[in-house]
Motif scaffolding. Sequence first.
Motif, PDB file in Angstrom:
ATOM      1  N   VAL A 199      37.710   1.935 -23.574  1.00 21.30           N
ATOM      2  CA  VAL A 199      37.010   1.076 -22.980  1.00 21.30           C
ATOM      3  C   VAL A 199      37.634   1.009 -21.020  1.00 21.30           C
ATOM      4  O   VAL A 199      36.583   0.696 -20.309  1.00 21.30           O
ATOM      5  N   ALA A 200      38.277  -0.884 -21.003  1.00 22.36           N
ATOM      6  CA  ALA A 200      38.760  -0.573 -19.980  1.00 22.36           C
ATOM      7  C   ALA A 200      39.232   0.107 -19.057  1.00 22.36           C
ATOM      8  O   ALA A 200      39.040  -0.105 -18.163  1.00 22.36           O
ATOM      9  N   ALA A 201      40.288   1.165 -19.984  1.00 23.92           N
ATOM     10  CA  ALA A 201      40.913   2.000 -19.355  1.00 23.92           C
ATOM     11  C   ALA A 201      40.298   2.588 -18.076  1.00 23.92           C
ATOM     12  O   ALA A 201      40.293   3.761 -17.255  1.00 23.92           O
ATOM     13  N   THR A 202      38.300   3.552 -19.102  1.00 24.89           N
ATOM     14  CA  THR A 202      37.465   3.837 -18.485  1.00 24.89           C
ATOM     15  C   THR A 202      37.285   3.746 -16.955  1.00 24.89           C
ATOM     16  O   THR A 202      36.583   4.468 -16.530  1.00 24.89           O
ATOM     17  N   LEU A 203      36.375   2.380 -17.440  1.00 25.86           N
ATOM     18  CA  LEU A 203      36.008   1.754 -16.149  1.00 25.86           C
ATOM     19  C   LEU A 203      36.457   1.368 -15.129  1.00 25.86           C
ATOM     20  O   LEU A 203      36.325   1.730 -13.670  1.00 25.86           O
ATOM     21  N   THR A 204      38.181   1.376 -15.685  1.00 21.12           N
ATOM     22  CA  THR A 204      39.169   0.223 -14.475  1.00 21.12           C
ATOM     23  C   THR A 204      39.225   2.457 -13.440  1.00 21.12           C
ATOM     24  O   THR A 204      39.065   1.914 -12.333  1.00 21.12           O
ATOM     25  N   LEU A 205      39.612   2.730 -14.566  1.00 19.08           N
ATOM     26  CA  LEU A 205      39.261   4.411 -13.897  1.00 19.08           C
ATOM     27  C   LEU A 205      38.760   5.110 -13.331  1.00 19.08           C
ATOM     28  O   LEU A 205      38.395   5.553 -11.830  1.00 19.08           O
ATOM     29  N   GLY A 206      37.263   4.647 -13.737  1.00 21.28           N
ATOM     30  CA  GLY A 206      36.261   4.741 -12.775  1.00 21.28           C
ATOM     31  C   GLY A 206      36.482   3.943 -11.568  1.00 21.28           C
ATOM     32  O   GLY A 206      35.677   5.062 -10.605  1.00 21.28           O
ATOM     33  N   LEU A 207      36.293   3.030 -11.976  1.00 20.00           N
ATOM     34  CA  LEU A 207      36.066   2.404 -10.132  1.00 20.00           C
ATOM     35  C   LEU A 207      37.390   2.311  -9.763  1.00 20.00           C
ATOM     36  O   LEU A 207      36.698   3.065  -8.104  1.00 20.00           O
ATOM     37  N   ALA A 208      38.716   3.089  -9.746  1.00 17.46           N
ATOM     38  CA  ALA A 208      39.488   3.205  -8.701  1.00 17.46           C
ATOM     39  C   ALA A 208      39.100   4.410  -8.438  1.00 17.46           C
ATOM     40  O   ALA A 208      39.449   4.520  -7.001  1.00 17.46           O
ATOM     41  N   THR A 209      38.552   6.236  -8.850  1.00 17.27           N
ATOM     42  CA  THR A 209      38.649   6.775  -8.573  1.00 17.27           C
ATOM     43  C   THR A 209      37.116   7.246  -7.776  1.00 17.27           C
ATOM     44  O   THR A 209      36.875   7.912  -6.286  1.00 17.27           O
ATOM     45  N   THR A 210      36.544   6.407  -7.512  1.00 21.81           N
ATOM     46  CA  THR A 210      34.909   6.239  -6.782  1.00 21.81           C
ATOM     47  C   THR A 210      34.784   5.039  -6.042  1.00 21.81           C
ATOM     48  O   THR A 210      34.357   5.293  -4.777  1.00 21.81           O
ATOM     49  N   VAL A 211      35.037   3.811  -5.859  1.00 14.98           N
ATOM     50  CA  VAL A 211      34.864   2.726  -4.607  1.00 14.98           C
ATOM     51  C   VAL A 211      36.099   2.239  -4.074  1.00 14.98           C
ATOM     52  O   VAL A 211      35.655   2.078  -3.445  1.00 14.98           O
ATOM     53  N   LEU A 212      37.638   2.194  -5.049  1.00 14.98           N
ATOM     54  CA  LEU A 212      39.064   2.091  -4.677  1.00 14.98           C
ATOM     55  C   LEU A 212      39.430   3.220  -4.182  1.00 14.98           C
ATOM     56  O   LEU A 212      40.911   2.372  -3.948  1.00 14.98           O
ATOM     57  N   TYR A 213      39.107   4.611  -4.709  1.00 17.53           N
ATOM     58  CA  TYR A 213      39.801   5.338  -3.330  1.00 17.53           C
ATOM     59  C   TYR A 213      40.576   5.548  -2.149  1.00 17.53           C
ATOM     60  O   TYR A 213      39.799   4.704  -1.569  1.00 17.53           O
ATOM     61  N   THR A 214      41.778   5.181  -2.134  1.00 19.58           N
ATOM     62  CA  THR A 214      42.591   5.248  -1.720  1.00 19.58           C
ATOM     63  C   THR A 214      43.617   6.408  -0.837  1.00 19.58           C
ATOM     64  O   THR A 214      44.126   6.835  -1.994  1.00 19.58           O
ATOM     65  N   ALA A 215      43.798   7.285   0.001  1.00 19.99           N
ATOM     66  CA  ALA A 215      44.913   8.247  -0.185  1.00 19.99           C
ATOM     67  C   ALA A 215      45.637   8.101   0.204  1.00 19.99           C
ATOM     68  O   ALA A 215      46.319   6.498   0.506  1.00 19.99           O
ATOM     69  N   ASP A 216      47.038   9.020  -0.230  1.00 21.42           N
ATOM     70  CA  ASP A 216      48.597   8.393  -0.306  1.00 21.42           C
ATOM     71  C   ASP A 216      48.687   8.425   1.200  1.00 21.42           C
ATOM     72  O   ASP A 216      48.268   9.043   2.576  1.00 21.42           O
ATOM     73  N   GLU A 217      49.276   7.230   1.533  1.00 15.11           N
ATOM     74  CA  GLU A 217      49.403   6.833   2.547  1.00 15.11           C
ATOM     75  C   GLU A 217      51.128   5.868   2.764  1.00 15.11           C
ATOM     76  O   GLU A 217      51.116   5.012   1.042  1.00 15.11           O
ATOM     77  N   GLN A 218      51.630   5.867   3.942  1.00 13.97           N
ATOM     78  CA  GLN A 218      52.968   4.819   4.038  1.00 13.97           C
ATOM     79  C   GLN A 218      52.034   3.246   4.060  1.00 13.97           C
ATOM     80  O   GLN A 218      51.058   3.153   4.949  1.00 13.97           O
ATOM     81  N   LEU A 219      53.129   2.336   3.375  1.00  9.63           N
ATOM     82  CA  LEU A 219      52.231   0.315   3.230  1.00  9.63           C
ATOM     83  C   LEU A 219      52.867   0.215   4.992  1.00  9.63           C
ATOM     84  O   LEU A 219      53.801   0.885   6.078  1.00  9.63           O
ATOM     85  N   VAL A 220      52.118  -0.907   5.052  1.00  6.92           N
ATOM     86  CA  VAL A 220      52.204  -1.373   6.379  1.00  6.92           C
ATOM     87  C   VAL A 220      53.385  -2.372   5.831  1.00  6.92           C
ATOM     88  O   VAL A 220      54.170  -2.514   4.729  1.00  6.92           O
ATOM     89  N   PRO A 221      54.152  -2.854   6.981  1.00  6.29           N
ATOM     90  CA  PRO A 221      55.339  -3.315   7.759  1.00  6.29           C
ATOM     91  C   PRO A 221      55.585  -4.787   6.162  1.00  6.29           C
ATOM     92  O   PRO A 221      56.239  -4.311   5.742  1.00  6.29           O
ATOM     93  N   ALA A 222      55.108  -5.234   5.796  1.00  3.69           N
ATOM     94  CA  ALA A 222      54.770  -6.906   5.552  1.00  3.69           C
ATOM     95  C   ALA A 222      54.684  -6.521   3.608  1.00  3.69           C
ATOM     96  O   ALA A 222      56.013  -7.205   3.047  1.00  3.69           O
ATOM     97  N   LEU A 223      54.871  -4.656   3.373  1.00  2.00           N
ATOM     98  CA  LEU A 223      54.836  -4.564   1.948  1.00  2.00           C
ATOM     99  C   LEU A 223      56.054  -4.074   1.545  1.00  2.00           C
ATOM    100  O   LEU A 223      56.962  -3.048   0.891  1.00  2.00           O
ATOM    101  N   HIS A 224      56.536  -3.692   2.596  1.00  2.00           N
ATOM    102  CA  HIS A 224      57.896  -2.597   2.760  1.00  2.00           C
ATOM    103  C   HIS A 224      59.422  -3.330   1.777  1.00  2.00           C
ATOM    104  O   HIS A 224      60.429  -4.422   3.241  1.00  2.00           O
ATOM    105  N   SER A 225      59.250  -3.925   0.816  1.00  2.00           N
ATOM    106  CA  SER A 225      60.306  -5.099   0.289  1.00  2.00           C
ATOM    107  C   SER A 225      60.329  -4.946  -0.679  1.00  2.00           C
ATOM    108  O   SER A 225      59.213  -4.011  -1.841  1.00  2.00           O
ATOM    109  N   TYR A 226      60.991  -4.998  -1.573  1.00  2.00           N
ATOM    110  CA  TYR A 226      61.824  -4.844  -2.473  1.00  2.00           C
ATOM    111  C   TYR A 226      60.770  -5.941  -4.165  1.00  2.00           C
ATOM    112  O   TYR A 226      60.430  -5.378  -4.972  1.00  2.00           O
TER     113      TYR A 226
END
Length: 386
Positions: A199-226
């Motif tokens: 149930v949690a996985a279904t709801l999480t992926l449902g929100l991810a694909t409808t509300v939170l979807y972000t096309a693949d892209e490179q990160l902002v400079p602050a995130l370029h870190s191990y």
Amino acid sequence: MLAIGVNTQLSGLSDKLIYSAMFVYALAMFAHMFEWTFGSKGGVARRSAEQASLAAAAAQVSVTEQVRAAKEAKAAKKVTVTVASADGGTTTLTRTALAGEGAIVVTSGRGEEREIDGPGAAGTSEKGDLAGRIAISLTILGFACNFGGVLLRGLSVMRFPWGNMYEFSCAFGVTMIGTYLLLLALGKPVRWMGLPAVVAATLTLGLATTVLYTADEQLVPALHSYWLGIHVTTAIICGGAFYAAFASTALYLGREAYDKRLAAGLPGGPFRTSASVWERLPATATLDKLSYRINALVFPLWTFTIIAGAIWAESAWGKYWEWDPKETWSFITWVVYACYLHARATAGWRGRKAGYLALLAFACFLFNYYGVNIFITGKHSYAGVG
């Protein structure tokens, strides 16, 4: 150009796998629901007067005797204790090696065995078993699609695939279902956790694909870190563990309310139509203890997650802590979980009071993830909706 084309194809295939995982998880959810609702013989199993007397005899076995027998039978993971039964004969009680946990199996003088406590007390049916096997198979298939989608997303962007809320949510689904399947593979009695997990996985992926979807892209400079691979990975693991503890707590509260009504001789009330669901769960003490153990185990990792985030912040922005909304709510979540663990350890809180505090802590975690990232502007806005 060829590399860009390949990355685009991988990203598209990743999205398709995530959609497929969400669909399969939904099917698995219905299969788990069918098993929970119709998996008991003849409806809800009612304890007979004889079973009730045997349960009372089981309760009379002292904790000291259980612990002694547990130590003697540690290798076998079983404890066998003989006590006097209501009819003057003897009754053999078999418990798991940890005193008070698991099912109590009663062997009468006629050699008949009954499980008078535990998740299997309601019995099983052929339809319920079939639904259970289908549910597990679909859960495994959904996990494979989910994992494949996360892997291809990482290959398409050539980095850790959790740089935004969409990617984090997809990876979160993998950790929840993967943990459940791992426990099953290890032989742990967590079959009941299948429905909350899917149930949690279904709801999480449902929100991810409808509300939170972000096309693949490179990160902002602050995130370029191990530190992305360290800080966010531990946050994902903590999230999966916190959810497992939340599910155990919520089911404990429902099972406890149901048991109290039955003990008082009252009908199931709002729990009446789903009585077979509650009776297929582990005992309330087991659910309560499981929630506490998970929270206690993952709390140090959540502490490390906050510390790692502070170190990363100093590297990226020059300061360890600026009371950014994300930092603030991470700390609030830490404080509430610390209060829960402290109350359990020192104030002797058990049961419903501790359960409510655990629910509040998980609510803080959810707001820290969804509420802060979506509705509050701060330095962590890069993790929001694309």
